[in-house]
Design an enzyme around this catalytic site. Structure first.
Site, PDB file in Angstrom:
ATOM      1  N   LYS A 132       0.732  -2.230  -9.941  1.00  0.00           N
ATOM      2  CA  LYS A 132      -0.222  -1.119 -10.021  1.00  0.00           C
ATOM      3  C   LYS A 132       0.472   0.232  -9.817  1.00  0.00           C
ATOM      4  O   LYS A 132       0.234   1.172 -10.579  1.00  0.00           O
ATOM      5  CB  LYS A 132      -1.315  -1.261  -8.952  1.00  0.00           C
ATOM      6  N   ARG A 192      -0.106 -11.176   2.734  1.00  0.00           N
ATOM      7  CA  ARG A 192      -0.812 -10.121   1.993  1.00  0.00           C
ATOM      8  C   ARG A 192      -1.589 -10.714   0.816  1.00  0.00           C
ATOM      9  O   ARG A 192      -2.668 -10.239   0.470  1.00  0.00           O
ATOM     10  CB  ARG A 192       0.179  -9.060   1.511  1.00  0.00           C
ATOM     11  N   ARG A 200     -10.173  -1.864  -1.078  1.00  0.00           N
ATOM     12  CA  ARG A 200      -9.613  -3.203  -0.894  1.00  0.00           C
ATOM     13  C   ARG A 200     -10.611  -4.152  -0.260  1.00  0.00           C
ATOM     14  O   ARG A 200     -10.289  -5.322  -0.039  1.00  0.00           O
ATOM     15  CB  ARG A 200      -8.399  -3.112   0.017  1.00  0.00           C
ATOM     16  N   ARG A 219      10.724  -2.427   1.470  1.00  0.00           N
ATOM     17  CA  ARG A 219       9.647  -2.286   2.446  1.00  0.00           C
ATOM     18  C   ARG A 219       9.644  -3.461   3.415  1.00  0.00           C
ATOM     19  O   ARG A 219       9.853  -4.588   3.000  1.00  0.00           O
ATOM     20  CB  ARG A 219       8.297  -2.219   1.712  1.00  0.00           C
ATOM     21  N   ARG A 238      12.060  -5.912  -5.178  1.00  0.00           N
ATOM     22  CA  ARG A 238      11.475  -4.581  -5.244  1.00  0.00           C
ATOM     23  C   ARG A 238      12.074  -3.633  -4.202  1.00  0.00           C
ATOM     24  O   ARG A 238      12.288  -4.013  -3.067  1.00  0.00           O
ATOM     25  CB  ARG A 238       9.966  -4.724  -4.998  1.00  0.00           C
TER      26      ARG A 238
HETATM   27  P1  AMP Z   1       0.097  -1.090  -0.570  1.00  0.00           P
HETATM   28  O1  AMP Z   1       1.286  -0.194  -0.671  1.00  0.00           O
HETATM   29  O2  AMP Z   1      -1.060  -0.602  -1.376  1.00  0.00           O
HETATM   30  O3  AMP Z   1       0.425  -2.544  -0.849  1.00  0.00           O
HETATM   31  O4  AMP Z   1      -0.396  -1.027   0.956  1.00  0.00           O
HETATM   32  C1  AMP Z   1       0.458  -1.411   2.018  1.00  0.00           C
HETATM   33  C2  AMP Z   1      -0.361  -1.750   3.235  1.00  0.00           C
HETATM   34  O5  AMP Z   1      -1.136  -0.616   3.648  1.00  0.00           O
HETATM   35  C3  AMP Z   1      -1.392  -2.861   3.035  1.00  0.00           C
HETATM   36  O6  AMP Z   1      -0.832  -4.156   3.150  1.00  0.00           O
HETATM   37  C4  AMP Z   1      -2.379  -2.551   4.169  1.00  0.00           C
HETATM   38  O7  AMP Z   1      -1.856  -2.939   5.422  1.00  0.00           O
HETATM   39  C5  AMP Z   1      -2.396  -1.021   4.151  1.00  0.00           C
HETATM   40  N1  AMP Z   1      -3.435  -0.524   3.226  1.00  0.00           N
HETATM   41  C6  AMP Z   1      -3.243   0.218   2.093  1.00  0.00           C
HETATM   42  N2  AMP Z   1      -4.405   0.492   1.497  1.00  0.00           N
HETATM   43  C7  AMP Z   1      -5.368  -0.085   2.260  1.00  0.00           C
HETATM   44  C8  AMP Z   1      -6.779  -0.180   2.150  1.00  0.00           C
HETATM   45  N3  AMP Z   1      -7.453   0.375   1.120  1.00  0.00           N
HETATM   46  N4  AMP Z   1      -7.445  -0.857   3.122  1.00  0.00           N
HETATM   47  C9  AMP Z   1      -6.801  -1.411   4.170  1.00  0.00           C
HETATM   48  N5  AMP Z   1      -5.470  -1.383   4.318  1.00  0.00           N
HETATM   49  C10 AMP Z   1      -4.747  -0.728   3.379  1.00  0.00           C
END
Ligand code: AMP
Length: 215
Positions: free
Chosen positions: A13, A171, A88, A160, A127
């Site tokens: 994404k 996740r 989410r 990361r 990644r």
């Molecule tokens: P991402 O980079 O989008 O994969 O987000 C990394 C981490 O940030 C996720 O695994 C969650 O711990 C937190 N996170 C990001 N966006 C959200 C969201 N909309 N709701 C809850 N946690 C989030």
């Protein structure tokens, strides 16, 4: 164009959002990137969310919703925006509908980028991301020009902490239980398009463009 990119972590994404931003001249709001910036700057919010993120859990809805509410009010969202990683959960999606209703800015499309779990686990191990601008790279699918350095800002790329195999599995579990129900939520609103997220970057980009009716 107001667009939500749905899909599991690692479905691509963020990478696709970078091109769509340029195409439509609109910002991407990535809640994950915003949280990582807060963690890097050691802000109060950063300290509150770090444990959730490092363990692969979701940050509590109320923290995310407040953050997005403030961000959506900024001037650069007037022409639209791409939401990457938000909503989410169903409560987040419901809160988003209310926020956008108040701002008179309904969502146009929700693209579900579909990739099987095994492929995601494989992908995540290759990644890397730029800690400065959030751009992501992959040793097979999106290689940086100078090894280990961001093409845009020359910063050193990092892996990361939450991209390790165990955390990625966690996740994905969280994704299936809490985020996948959003597919039905947006299907019921008539806004959902599925896109096969397996293929080269250009192939997936072309599928998304087709779903959005821009090619
Ligand atoms: P991402 O980079 O989008 O994969 O987000 C990394 C981490 O940030 C996720 O695994 C969650 O711990 C937190 N996170 C990001 N966006 C959200 C969201 N909309 N709701 C809850 N946690 C989030």
């Amino acid at each position: 164009m107001r667009l939500i990119l749905l899909g599991a972590p690692g479905a691509g994404k963020g990478t696709q959002a970078e091109t769509l931003m340029a195409l439509f001249d609109i910002p991407t709001i990535s809640t994950g990137n915003i949280f990582r910036e807060h963690i890097a700057d050691n802000t109060q919010l950063g300290q509150r969310v770090k444990t959730y993120i490092d363990s692969g859990a979701l940050v509590p809805d109320e923290l995310v919703i407040e953050l997005v509410k403030d961000r959506l009010k900024k001037d650069d969202c007037h022409n639209g925006m791409i939401l990457d990683g938000f909503p989410r959960t169903i409560p987040q999606a419901e809160a988003l509908d209310i926020m956008l209703d108040d701002l008179n800015m309904p969502i146009d499309y929700v693209i579900d980028v579909d990739v099987a779990d095994e492929i995601i686990i494989d992908r995540m191990s290759g990644r890397t991301v730029c800690p400065n601008c959030g751009a992501s790279y992959h040793k097979l699918y999106k290689v940086e020009k100078l090894p280990g350095k961001c093409d845009k800002c020359d910063d050193l790329l990092i892996q990361r902490e939450d991209d390790t195999a165990d955390t990625v599995r966690k996740r994905l579990e969280v994704y299936h239980s809490q985020t996948e129900p959003l597919i039905g939520f947006y299907r019921a609103q008539g806004k959902l398009a599925h896109v096969d997220g397996v293929g080269t970057f250009d192939e997936v980009r072309a599928r998304i463009a087709k779903a959005l009716g821009v090619i």
